[in-house]
Design an enzyme around this catalytic site. Structure first.
Site, short mmCIF file in Angstrom:
data_model
loop_
_atom_site.label_atom_id
_atom_site.label_comp_id
_atom_site.label_asym_id
_atom_site.label_seq_id
_atom_site.Cartn_x
_atom_site.Cartn_y
_atom_site.Cartn_z
CG HIS A 191 -13.28 0.64 -9.63
ND1 HIS A 191 -14.54 0.71 -9.11
CD2 HIS A 191 -12.43 0.64 -8.56
CE1 HIS A 191 -14.48 0.76 -7.78
NE2 HIS A 191 -13.22 0.71 -7.44
CG ASP B 5 -2.11 0.96 1.01
OD1 ASP B 5 -3.14 0.50 0.47
OD2 ASP B 5 -2.01 2.14 1.36
#
Length: 426
Positions: free
Chosen positions: A326, A279
């Site tokens: 997305h 991350d």
């Protein structure tokens, strides 16, 4: 006589409502209610597919019947631009927490507690009361409904509502401005969100400089990912993880995996797999390491990584992305995929857990509004969006000819699909 659509809808609504009501009665479940002690969510288990389908049919048919009963003119003017004002003020000024559960407070007392002007407070709360948020048992007195009680007692839900009204709502308001100023842009800093915050940074980098908003966003996302259809079990059951690697040993890189919720559940199920969770946010990684189950410490590791830069874990068997692409336009999604290439061995799999939009003639009417609204959120925030299956095929082809896109399928009960591409080499 011509068939009557409104009569057909009315009959269907009655039939399905009776089916739901019979199920509640037979199983001794509480009736839905906005009373303060009413159930906090509709009391039908999500795995009761037949009854859940009847409930969803009632919801969809009621909306259609309402629209038909209004007619085009009244339907267009029935949309209220300020429907979210009550939620915004309630969460921003912590009004739900200020009302005692099981007790009452006057508008005057609530104004003193919150620091808001009493006249303004009363107008806002009476709008909210009309939406079943709070109730007014006597003139000038406020008490909880089941809805406001839920806001008071569920902090992550309150954070989600605050994010929806202070971030998503503002981004949506500025969407038209962004389209006019940046026609056709794929840049994440040229969005409705960027304009609403007077920045040229994408949302993630903007929040990184705003600790309070960043924490609220993280809490909102925790609430969002708790929705039915996004459980880690859907990922576990939707892909042959037991076939990964050689002799049953394999490595999975969870790219952009935040706290690694999915990787942890996969590691519990498949003892032969090792996981690296990446991350960008160092604080997220540190928090995740502290929360990692001790028995998985040797098989689930964490590292800070920007997925637009070269992938540092070489030769893994699977590079897994859950609801990542997305968020990004094709320009940036291509960069994310290309950043993997130096690390890929022949046969490596890129596994996506993403929304897939059906082709226009395949979108069911009852799903159309949700699908289109979710797609638009990605545009408002990032200039990204949900993709059709053909879009994913084009995306991998654009990234490199060495990717072979193999399609995918939606796991039953899930809102996301499992998609796969294989690296075939140069």
């Amino acid at each position: 006589m011509d068939d009557s659509r409104i009569l057909e809808l009315g009959v269907r609504i009655g039939r399905n409502t009776a089916k739901v009501n019979d199920y509640l009665a037979t199983n001794n479940l509480p009736q839905p209610s906005f009373d303060v002690d009413g159930p906090s969510q509709f009391p039908i288990p999500h795995d009761e597919s037949e009854i859940s389908a009847a409930r969803q049919a009632v919801l969809h048919d009621c909306l259609e019947l309402r629209a038909l009963m209004l007619g085009p003119r009244e339907y267009l003017t029935s949309f209220q631009h300020n429907e979210l004002v009550g939620q915004q003020v309630i969460t921003r000024f912590k009004l739900a927490e200020a009302v005692p559960i099981g007790g009452e407070v006057t508008f005057t007392e609530l104004a003193a507690i919150s620091g808001l002007h009493e006249v303004h407070l009363r107008k806002i709360l009476r709008l909210a009361i009309a939406q079943h948020i709070f109730c007014e048992p006597r003139p000038g007195v406020v008490a909880h409904s089941a809805v406001s009680r839920l806001i008071a007692e569920n902090k992550v839900l309150a954070d989600w509502l605050r994010y929806s009204t202070d971030d998503l709502w503002h981004a949506a308001y500025h969407m038209g401005d962004a389209m006019a100023r940046y026609p056709g842009s794929e840049e994440p800093g040229e969005t409705g969100f960027a304009l609403s915050n007077k920045t040229n940074k994408d949302m993630f980098r903007f929040f990184a400089e705003k600790p309070e908003r960043s924490l609220r966003f993280a809490a909102a996302m925790r609430f969002f990912t708790q929705r039915p259809g996004l459980e880690p079990e859907r990922v576990i059951d939707g892909y042959p993880w037991d076939k990964i690697g050689i002799d049953g040993l394999g490595t999975v890189v969870d790219v952009g995996g935040s706290h690694g919720r999915v990787s942890i559940e996969l590691a519990r199920r498949f003892s032969s797999l090792n996981f690296v969770v990446q991350d960008l946010d160092e604080q997220v990684i540190r928090d995740a390491e502290r929360q990692r189950p001790g028995e998985l410490a040797d098989r689930v590791s964490y590292m800070v990584h920007d997925f637009f830069t070269e992938q540092p874990i070489k030769g893994a068997d699977v590079y897994f992305f859950r609801a990542i692409l997305h968020n990004w336009s094709d320009t940036y999604a291509t960069k994310i995929l290309r950043a993997l290439i130096p690390a890929l061995k022949r046969g490596a799999k890129i596994v996506l857990n993403e929304p897939v939009v059906p082709e226009p003639d395949k979108v069911l009417p009852e799903n159309a509004l949700r699908i289109r609204a979710n797609d638009l959120v990605m545009l408002e925030l990032f200039n990204g969006g949900d993709r059709e299956m053909a879009d994913f095929e084009r995306l991998f082809a654009r990234a490199h000819s060495g990717f072979r896109f193999q399609g995918g399928s939606r796991v039953p009960g899930s809102n996301l699909w499992i998609l796969e591409a294989e690296w075939m080499g140069e």
